[in-house]
Enzyme design. Structure first.
Site, PDB file in Angstrom:
ATOM      1  N   HIS A 286      -2.068   1.845   1.915  1.00 50.13           N
ATOM      2  CA  HIS A 286      -3.487   1.479   1.919  1.00 50.13           C
ATOM      3  C   HIS A 286      -3.720   0.149   1.216  1.00 50.13           C
ATOM      4  O   HIS A 286      -2.864  -0.378   0.494  1.00 50.13           O
ATOM      5  CB  HIS A 286      -4.332   2.582   1.282  1.00 50.13           C
ATOM      6  CG  HIS A 286      -4.067   2.823  -0.175  1.00 50.13           C
ATOM      7  ND1 HIS A 286      -4.696   2.131  -1.189  1.00 50.13           N
ATOM      8  CD2 HIS A 286      -3.234   3.703  -0.795  1.00 50.13           C
ATOM      9  CE1 HIS A 286      -4.284   2.573  -2.355  1.00 50.13           C
ATOM     10  NE2 HIS A 286      -3.392   3.526  -2.162  1.00 50.13           N
TER      11      HIS A 286
ATOM     12  N   CYS B 237       0.729   6.769  -3.891  1.00 52.64           N
ATOM     13  CA  CYS B 237       0.613   6.139  -2.579  1.00 52.64           C
ATOM     14  C   CYS B 237       1.127   4.703  -2.652  1.00 52.64           C
ATOM     15  O   CYS B 237       1.389   4.165  -3.720  1.00 52.64           O
ATOM     16  CB  CYS B 237      -0.837   6.170  -2.099  1.00 52.64           C
ATOM     17  SG  CYS B 237      -1.357   7.797  -1.495  1.00 52.64           S
TER      18      CYS B 237
END
Length: 620
Positions: A517, A536
């Site tokens: 992301h 992440c």
């Protein structure tokens, strides 16, 4: 009340999470503490936020991440010799070749039933299947002699260190046959024991070289792989029929370009002379442009040894003109900046430990060999062929690479999980790109990071603009009983300039809730050590990666973002993604690069190697 007592009460109120509220008459006070009364903590009644109740104080809950394990090797057992005890025709032995037909002496096959061999469960089953049939001749014996096939197999197994395996795991002692002892029974027992042992080692090698010696899922909860299944059924028949057993066994070794580069690098390092003096650079602080240090000479020497030929050609005049001075001059700064850029370090000319490690070769040869051995093992956990199009994240390198048409077409810096929130090691497929995403806050962050704030201020999430729901029904943050279970409570952050996921996220659905992301925290990408996230993978150039996996343009991605709507777009074709962990790995030019073991995982792999070899050597 004195100022001391007032300060103490204030500090206590803060620690209990109700400093901003007027204390009700029943609030726990400093005098209660002095008298030994049990603390009672005020809580909000969800049905009436203005009404306070009481509950016993309790420690804040904590969600723990995965852990590392004490490695337990694959189960070993004795081969079931009962399957070999059936009476067979004398002479149904050895190889059905002219060589065997000419042999005047044969080994009685029934002596296999007296052999004792321990093996991995899969290997044991394959041995029982092959030798349980009287129609299958011996592989390694011709007549009463160890044949050339056996000698070639033993020679091959003694050299498997070249592909990152331990020759000790596959060593076989020659049969203890006394030429002076005419007892055929003793001879046959020794030869059949050898036959079964060598077959077990060949099978073990084939299994290990295809899928690895160790089970990654037994190393830690951060490893998530479906372990490869190796068909051992035809191996002994193919070995018996092969005119070149070494070539056959070599054919089972991975031969993808990355593995081949690791193998070549390993051979090179082992061939280098032990007398090659390492270059050391001893800095007790950062060396900045304009500084002076006696280590400048070693810095120039190290770049001359470990810099690329292109770099040395570009700065040939600077290298030739350097006469051993202590000043870190502008010319040398330019040289260092290009060296840093070449090795994906921040090209600022400031020399710290990360730059020193690369300048000095990164590691000693022994350390590099250890990293290569671990990397070759881990490469076996992945597909031998990664594909013509895929995304490869290497956590220790803090980099992601996009390959298409068998070429690296895009690379960029990434931020991965900090040591307390490590990114997992697994493979998956990219399915979706979501523009202007919501951030669904994981339970671990709700409990570990938000809950203390929410108990102090139940309006905390409302004030920050987060959306809270109970069993899917939107509610104000202030109406939730934050002292109860949060299992049915969801929290998400709407799309905005402050959204933790930035403009987009790239999804490959997995049980670990890991994805790639964007991020508003752009400054992190300037750091060399980028293990800074909750797990992440944050992208330095998310628009470029989104365009690559969507097979579109960056301009089209920009239009989707500018629309301002939360929108998920499926990729035209699923893209394999390898969320990997390699401290040694080849770059796009096939040159192996070395990286710091940011999570300390290599040590666990090495301990698993030791445990596996010990288990294979042990006797029941």
């Amino acid at each position: 009340m004195t100022s001391f007592f007032k300060g103490a009460v204030s500090a206590l109120a803060l620690s209990c999470g109700f400093a901003a509220m007027a204390a009700p008459a029943h609030a726990y006070t400093l005098m209660d503490m002095i008298r030994g009364h049990r603390e009672r903590t005020p809580i909000i009644n969800p049905a009436n936020p203005g009404e306070f109740g009481e509950m016993p104080a309790m420690p804040l809950p904590k969600v723990s991440g995965p852990r590392y394990y004490t490695y337990k090797p694959d189960a070993m057992r004795y081969v079931n010799i009962a399957k070999f005890s059936e009476p067979t025709v004398t002479g149904a032995i050895a190889s059905a070749t002219s060589e065997a037909a000419m042999a005047p002496v044969v080994v009685e096959r029934q002596f296999l039933a007296e052999a004792k061999v321990r093996a991995d469960v899969n290997v044991a089953k394959a041995l029982e299947t092959y030798y349980g049939s009287s129609q299958n001749p011996f592989v390694w014996l011709t007549g009463a002699e160890v044949n050339d096939r056996a000698k070639a197999a033993m020679s091959f197994l003694s050299g498997v260190g070249s592909v990152g395996l331990d020759p000790a795991d596959y060593a076989v002692d020659p049969p203890a046959v006394d030429p002076a002892n005419p007892d055929p029974a003793a001879r046959d027992r020794a030869l059949t024991q050898f036959e079964l042992q060598l077959s077990s080692k060949v099978l073990a090698y084939v299994q290990d070289t295809v899928r690895g010696r160790i089970d990654p899922n037994k190393i830690s909860g951060y490893h998530d792989f479906r372990r490869k299944q190796v068909n051992l059924g035809p191996v002994l028949k193919l070995a018996r029929m092969s005119p070149d057993i070494g070539a056959y066994l070599t054919s089972r070794t991975p031969d993808g370009p990355q593995f081949a580069a690791l193998k070549e690098e390993l051979a090179k390092l082992k061939a280098e002379t032990a007398g090659d003096e390492p270059i050391t650079i001893s800095l007790d602080r950062l060396l900045r442009p304009g500084d002076s240090s006696p280590e400048v000479a070693n810095i120039v020497k190290a770049i001359g040894k470990h810099g690329s030929e292109a770099l040395k050609a570009q700065h040939a005049a600077t290298l030739a003109a350097y006469s051993g001075g202590f000043v870190y001059s502008p010319e040398l700064v330019s040289l260092v900046e290009d060296f840093q850029k070449e090795h994906n370090l921040k090209p600022d000319g400031v020399i710290g430990q990360a730059t020193v490690r690369i300048m000095t070769g990164g590691d000693s040869n022994a350390s590099k060999i250890e990293k290569l051995t671990v990397a070759m093992e881990q490469a076996r956990w992945l597909p031998e062929d990664l594909g013509s199009r895929y995304v490869f994240i290497n956590q220790p390198a803090f980099m992601v690479y996009y390959h298409n048409d068998n070429k690296e077409q895009l690379s960029m810096r990434v931020v991965v999980g900090q040591k307390s929130n490590q990114t997992y090691f697994f493979q998956d497929e990219i399915e979706t790109v979501e523009f202007n995403p919501f951030w669904g806050v994981p339970q671990s962050i709700i409990i570990n990071e938000m809950l203390p704030k929410l108990r102090a201020d139940p309006n905390y999430l409302d004030r920050l603009g987060y959306e809270v729901a109970i069993n899917g029904h939107a509610v104000p943050s202030s109406s939730v009983d934050w002292y109860g279970s949060t299992s049915n409570v969801s929290v998400r952050q709407p799309p905005s300039g402050d959204n933790a996921l930035g403009e987009l996220k790239i999804l490959f659905p997995n049980s670990h809730a890991i994805y790639m992301h964007d991020t508003p925290s752009k400054s992190f990408f300037k750091r060399d050590m980028r293990a800074l996230s909750h797990g992440c993978v944050r992208l330095a150039d998310p628009r470029a990666m989104a365009a690559a996996v969507l097979n579109t343009s960056v301009a089209d991605v920009a239009r989707q973002i500018a629309a301002g709507q939360n929108k998920a777009v499926s990729v035209p074709q699923k893209v394999p993604v390898y969320v990997s962990y390699f401290t040694a790995w080849p770059n796009k030019d096939g040159v192996v690069e070395y990286f710091d073991d940011v999570y300390g995982r290599d040590a666990y792999v090495e301990k698993a190697f030791e445990a596996t070899t010990k288990a294979r050597d042990a006797q029941i």
